[in-house]
Design a protein around this motif. Structure first.
Motif, PDB file in Angstrom:
ATOM      1  N   PHE A 242      11.036  22.192  29.163  1.00  2.00           N
ATOM      2  CA  PHE A 242      11.588  23.538  29.826  1.00  2.00           C
ATOM      3  C   PHE A 242      11.358  24.740  29.640  1.00  2.00           C
ATOM      4  O   PHE A 242      11.147  25.299  30.464  1.00  2.00           O
ATOM      5  CB  PHE A 242      13.085  23.627  29.315  1.00  2.00           C
ATOM      6  N   CYS A 245       8.279  25.351  32.515  1.00  2.00           N
ATOM      7  CA  CYS A 245       8.928  25.220  33.732  1.00  2.00           C
ATOM      8  C   CYS A 245       9.207  26.366  34.260  1.00  2.00           C
ATOM      9  O   CYS A 245       9.444  27.381  33.891  1.00  2.00           O
ATOM     10  CB  CYS A 245      10.470  24.474  33.627  1.00  2.00           C
ATOM     11  N   LYS A 253      14.717  23.224  36.310  1.00  2.00           N
ATOM     12  CA  LYS A 253      15.517  23.566  34.397  1.00  2.00           C
ATOM     13  C   LYS A 253      16.581  23.074  34.511  1.00  2.00           C
ATOM     14  O   LYS A 253      17.217  22.638  33.260  1.00  2.00           O
ATOM     15  CB  LYS A 253      15.119  24.873  34.683  1.00  2.00           C
TER      16      LYS A 253
END
Length: 412
Positions: A242, A245, A253
């Motif tokens: 996460f 990203c 996400k």
């Protein structure tokens, strides 16, 4: 001016001789504008059937295997234009096999083209299975098998300089293979390629690869750990995925958070309202559970589980959120404790009455079991005197924060 097939052959060989990977990838992509141009110039849109033998006259125009690859490319474009996705997948499979013949003699400049044709192969496999009727996954499984060969071709590059090695394509290929396995729900097949990856110490460390490769790999490792109920590793990998990203990758996400949020809930870290507002789909999915935990409303939590059962089962989330139900029960017991002015001695009957008022009609013995489980999990500090039917609570911090409990996943 539309490109002719002879011009296409020239452009293809120029890209090869110039070691221009991005241009080669562009030339082999069916969705590129020249794909449709070639069909118009060859007057192929009116053809009812087109076979490789019909294009045999072009063999030998350029060095092998590029004459055959160009012919395969034209066949792929033609079948896509005719919406014959099964045939297009077969022709793309042949194109990839021909490209593999060329790959061992070349360095990492070929990786952009390799990534492109493997991605097209996966997409065509998806379209072929989708239009075949029913729930067949034959093409996607075949695509995974073909893509796995690229993994071996990248891993075994021992002659290229470090910066130009095909090994820089390893994690991208692994990500594609895992995508295929997850698509066909044959997740157990992932073990073979991951075992081979772990056994090879001759590749660069993961953090040196492009961030997109890292994120995809960590996401699927996190998902595999999640499905195997290794929640600690799942949370670690999904958290890294996460935060690495790209900020503009909203869908990615959201996909990561779909599984990271329940893992964080299990640890007592409830998502903020600001985060949920950014992802309305996740807000709709998780808000009922979060509100129930905050208010200690076990009935509302059970209702949310019941109403979202089908969606949660589809996402493999039902069992995880069912485990998190104890957080709402902890909230209820804490409300009861606060209501009696935070005394250190509470009859079990008090907890039983609180459960009953909340609409949970269980025997006293079951209420005692609930309290015992809270103590075992570290949600309550104290002990039970079964003989006196009394719960003796700690003088300080009787209801510690869930986030402060050691090894929060240990007793799940």
């Amino acid at each position: 001016m539309p490109i002719t097939f002879s011009q296409y052959l020239t452009n293809l060989t120029d890209a090869v001789y110039q070691n221009n990977g991005p241009n080669l990838a562009y030339l082999l992509r069916p969705t590129s504008p020249h794909g449709k141009d070639l069909l118009w110039c060859q007057n192929l849109f009116s053809e009812l059937a087109l076979k490789r033998s019909d294009l045999a006259r072009y063999e030998g125009f350029v060095a092998s295997p590029w004459d055959e690859i160009a012919i395969q490319y034209l066949l792929v474009c033609w079948n896509i234009a005719k919406k014959r996705y099964g045939e297009a997948f077969k022709e793309e499979s042949q194109l990839v096999s021909l490209f593999y013949r060329f790959l061992p003699e070349n360095r990492g400049w070929t990786l952009p083209a390799l990534f492109s044709i493997l991605r097209d192969l996966r997409d065509l496999a998806y379209d072929a299975d989708l239009h075949s009727g029913g729930h067949k996954t034959d093409c996607m499984e075949e695509a995974a098998r073909i893509i796995t060969k690229a993994f071996g071709l990248c891993m075994t590059d021992r002659t290229s300089p470090y910066e130009e090695s095909r090994k820089w394509g390893v994690y991208y290929v692994v990500g594609l293979v895992l995508k295929c396995y997850f698509r066909v729900k044959r997740i157990s097949l992932s073990k073979n390629i991951l075992r081979a990856l772990d056994a090879n110490n001759d590749i660069p460390p993961l953090h040196q690869y492009p961030r997109s490769h890292q994120v995809t790999y960590r996401y699927y490792i996190g998902m595999l750990s999640f499905l195997n109920e290794d929640f600690a590793k799942a949370e670690q990998e999904l958290t890294l995925a996460f935060y690495h990203c790209h900020n503009g990758s909203y869908a990615n996400k959201q996909r990561i958070l779909t599984y990271l949020i329940p893992l964080r809930i299990l640890k007592g870290h409830l998502p903020s309202l600001e985060l949920l507002r950014r992802f309305p789909v996740l807000d709709q999915l998780y808000s009922p559970f979060i509100k129930a935990i905050r208010s200690g409303d076990v009935q509302a939590y059970d209702k949310a589980l019941e109403q979202g059962e089908q969606r949660l089962l589809e996402l493999n989330l039902w069992l995880t959120l069912e485990k998190a139900r104890e957080l709402s029960l902890r909230g209820l017991f804490r409300k009861i404790w606060v209501a009696v002015e935070k005394t250190t001695r509470m009859p079990i009957a008090m907890f039983h009455a609180g459960l009953k008022i909340s609409g949970i009609d269980v025997p006293v013995e079951e209420a005692e079991c609930y309290v015992a489980n809270m103590i075992y999990r570290g949600f309550i500090r104290g002990y039970i005197s079964h003989e006196k039917q009394m719960v003796v609570l700690a003088q300080n911090n009787a209801f510690p924060k869930v986030a402060d409990c050691p090894n929060p996943f240990a007793h799940i």
